[in-house]
Design an enzyme around this catalytic site. Structure first.
Site, PDB file in Angstrom:
ATOM      1  N   GLY B  71     109.642 -11.079  27.564  1.00  0.00           N
ATOM      2  CA  GLY B  71     109.844 -10.443  28.859  1.00  0.00           C
ATOM      3  C   GLY B  71     110.140  -8.963  28.675  1.00  0.00           C
ATOM      4  O   GLY B  71     109.678  -8.125  29.459  1.00  0.00           O
ATOM      5  N   THR B  72     110.884  -8.648  27.644  1.00  0.00           N
ATOM      6  CA  THR B  72     111.200  -7.247  27.348  1.00  0.00           C
ATOM      7  C   THR B  72     109.936  -6.447  27.091  1.00  0.00           C
ATOM      8  O   THR B  72     109.769  -5.340  27.616  1.00  0.00           O
ATOM      9  CB  THR B  72     112.150  -7.172  26.129  1.00  0.00           C
ATOM     10  OG1 THR B  72     113.453  -7.581  26.541  1.00  0.00           O
ATOM     11  CG2 THR B  72     112.225  -5.764  25.561  1.00  0.00           C
ATOM     12  N   THR B 237      97.252  -9.882  16.559  1.00  0.00           N
ATOM     13  CA  THR B 237      96.857 -11.288  16.552  1.00  0.00           C
ATOM     14  C   THR B 237      97.798 -12.095  17.443  1.00  0.00           C
ATOM     15  O   THR B 237      99.013 -11.948  17.356  1.00  0.00           O
ATOM     16  CB  THR B 237      96.886 -11.838  15.107  1.00  0.00           C
ATOM     17  OG1 THR B 237      96.003 -11.047  14.324  1.00  0.00           O
ATOM     18  CG2 THR B 237      96.463 -13.293  15.060  1.00  0.00           C
ATOM     19  N   CYS B 325     133.796  -6.705  26.644  1.00  0.00           N
ATOM     20  CA  CYS B 325     134.068  -7.258  25.313  1.00  0.00           C
ATOM     21  C   CYS B 325     132.927  -8.131  24.799  1.00  0.00           C
ATOM     22  O   CYS B 325     132.781  -8.311  23.599  1.00  0.00           O
ATOM     23  CB  CYS B 325     135.342  -8.084  25.344  1.00  0.00           C
ATOM     24  SG  CYS B 325     136.757  -7.148  25.897  1.00  0.00           S
TER      25      CYS B 325
END
Lengths: 129, 395
Positions: B71-72, B237, B325
């Site tokens: 997706g990135t 590929t 955090c």
């Protein structure tokens, strides 16, 4: 899980000395919620020794483990000895902290120092009176 | 111990049928799809079939589907590729403040390349106002990219309404639909967009594979130079087993979507309704109604998300958090901050994303485990101590 050592996990799951001290001899507060972690240390001093150390911490697993470890390391020590506790020595006792946690969560020694300073300045104030 | 996986926004598990569909291409059918001999045929056929399956899921035609590595990558490709293809017409792009980092940081890269980027705000529920998008459009705007749904807030955005505006102005509109494709009905024609990103590991397909859909005639500049795979738009590929798996996952999503949604929504609503009853000072984040079917997100006041996450994990429950955090950058989630939450509240972020394996018993288990965990952390929290003293007037 974040890559925490067994020692960190132990102190996180079974933190030592959580709580507040009624009428403490010194209080030290560091951090703020924006950066993520907040710690308050309470100390009771007798004959120049830390008779009791308690803390309250808002923060991640590392922050809680650090607070617990500092309280354990400091208890029973003279003030001079306790002032020598550093973020590095705390991290070493915890068998290491993840790199990104070292600076933000490792505020325990600083909070303890502040509590001792608070005690010393109060004592100074009393001596002046 | 009971094991409850409620982190499906991070990744969904792989369905056994999907794994089965992938196996031949991890075995005998190993050929390169570009090869002209028999070995290439099987691989090429697999990609062709998957292209049809993915296209069918979003109401597109197969030749409009470009397979990518995630997706990135699809988002990078869309934002940079669509902008670069139009840079002689203008250098201004519009995105929302809550985009995934793959869109947000691609937009930052555009800025380094001399483009200007405007960010549209969201309201407290994380909703983009189409009028705000309209206000940002300029003569030199060459791209709008607004996500279909936010994975952290769960909020579904009014994409159709935004598309009406961009179409009128003839500005290409990309939507990051990684959180929605395969989860809720997505039809590219109904949405009215020009490009759309999706990812396999969001709907029980494999990781490391995604797709970008671009409407016929929409120009895009390839990011990868090399061979002429994917019609010359994405060299390299092809990841044949993953693409075959993505195809199968798309087919299954299309068949079972209604059933999955019908099962998930009541579980989500149960969690959204019950948790604030069992734990005081809990804020539901995201839109109360227009949200993803399995998505329940909260901020628990006075405590921090990572410590909650770790204690839930010790009870066999997997969740995530948008707290500073828990992020590698040690910054509170930009999504929660854009929704107007304070850093202090955002620190208590906790996100349950349910999947098709979850049951009512799982939700009840979470509801049972949460109060003692919250209580334990609050007993340690200086913020809670202050709250108890001042507001409650107690000890």
């Amino acid at each position: 899980m974040p890559v925490y050592s067994e020692k960190v996990m132990d102190h996180f799951t079974n933190p030592r000395n959580v709580g507040e001290i009624e009428n403490p001899d010194g209080v030290g507060e560091v951090g703020n919620p924006v950066c993520g972690d907040m710690m308050t240390f309470y100390i009771k001093v007798k004959d120049n020794r830390l008779e009791d150390v308690k803390f309250k911490t808002f923060g991640c697993g590392a922050a809680i483990a650090v607070s617990s470890m500092v309280s354990e390391m400091a208890k029973g020590k003279t003030l001079e000895e306790a002032m020598k506790i550093t973020p590095r020595s705390v991290a070493d006792e915890l068998e290491g902290l993840p790199k990104q946690k070292f600076h933000c969560s490792n505020l325990g020694a600083q909070a303890l120092n502040k509590a001792i300073e608070d005690y010393l300045s109060k004592k100074k104030g009393e001596a002046k009176k | 111990m009971r094991k409850v996986y409620m982190d499906n926004a991070a990744t969904t598990p792989l369905l056994p049928e999907v794994r089965e569909a992938m196996m031949p291409y991890l075995g005998d059918i190993f050929g390169n799809p570009s090869s002209l001999h028999d070995w290439g045929d099987g691989a090429r056929e697999a990609i062709g079939a998957a292209r049809e399956q993915v296209a069918a899921l979003i109401g597109a035609s197969a030749d409009e589907i470009i397979f990518t590595g995630s997706g990135t990558e699809s988002n990078n490709f869309a934002v940079k590729g669509l902008a670069l293809a139009r840079q002689n017409k203008g250098k201004h792009a519009v995105i929302s403040a809550i985009e995934h980092f793959s869109v947000l940081h691609s937009a930052r890269t555009l800025e380094k390349w001399g483009f200007e980027v405007s960010e549209v705000p969201v309201d407290k529920h994380g909703v983009v106002d189409p009028d705000d998008v309209a206000r940002q459009l300029r003569k030199d705007t060459i791209l709008v990219s607004i996500m279909h749904a936010n994975g952290e807030a769960g909020t579904i955005e009014p994409i159709q309404k935004i598309a009406r505006i961009t179409r009128e102005r003839k500005i290409p509109f990309h939507t990051d639909a990684v959180a929605t494709v395969g989860t809720i009905p997505v039809n590219v024609a109904e949405l009215g967009v020009d490009a759309l990103s999706l990812a396999g590991n969001q709907f029980y397909g494999p990781k490391g594979v995604g797709a970008l859909w671009t409407k016929k005639g929409v120009r895009i500049m390839p990011l990868l130079d090399g061979g002429i795979q994917e019609d010359g738009r994405r060299a390299g590929t092809e990841n044949v087993p993953a693409i075959a798996g993505l195809g199968k996952a798309a087919e299954l999503a299309k068949t079972h979507m209604t059933d999955r949604m019908k099962r998930l929504a009541p579980l989500r609503d149960h969690l959204l309704k019950e948790l604030p009853k069992r734990v005081e000072r809990v804020v539901v984040t995201g839109h109360p109604q227009h949200r993803l079917p399995g998505h329940a997100s909260f901020c628990v006041e006075f405590i921090e998300g990572e410590s909650m996450l770790m204690l839930l994990n010790s009870k066999g429950i997997a969740v995530s958090s948008g707290s500073a955090c828990t992020s590698r950058a040690l910054k509170a989630s930009h999504v929660l901050i854009a929704m107007g939450l304070s850093h202090e509240i955002a620190q208590g972020s906790i996100l349950f994303t349910l999947g098709i394996d979850n049951t009512k018993e799982d939700v009840d288990y979470v509801l049972e485990m949460m109060p003692p965990i919250v209580d334990r952390l609050r007993q340690m929290s200086p913020l809670y101590a202050k709250f108890s003293k001042t507001v409650k007037g107690g000890k």
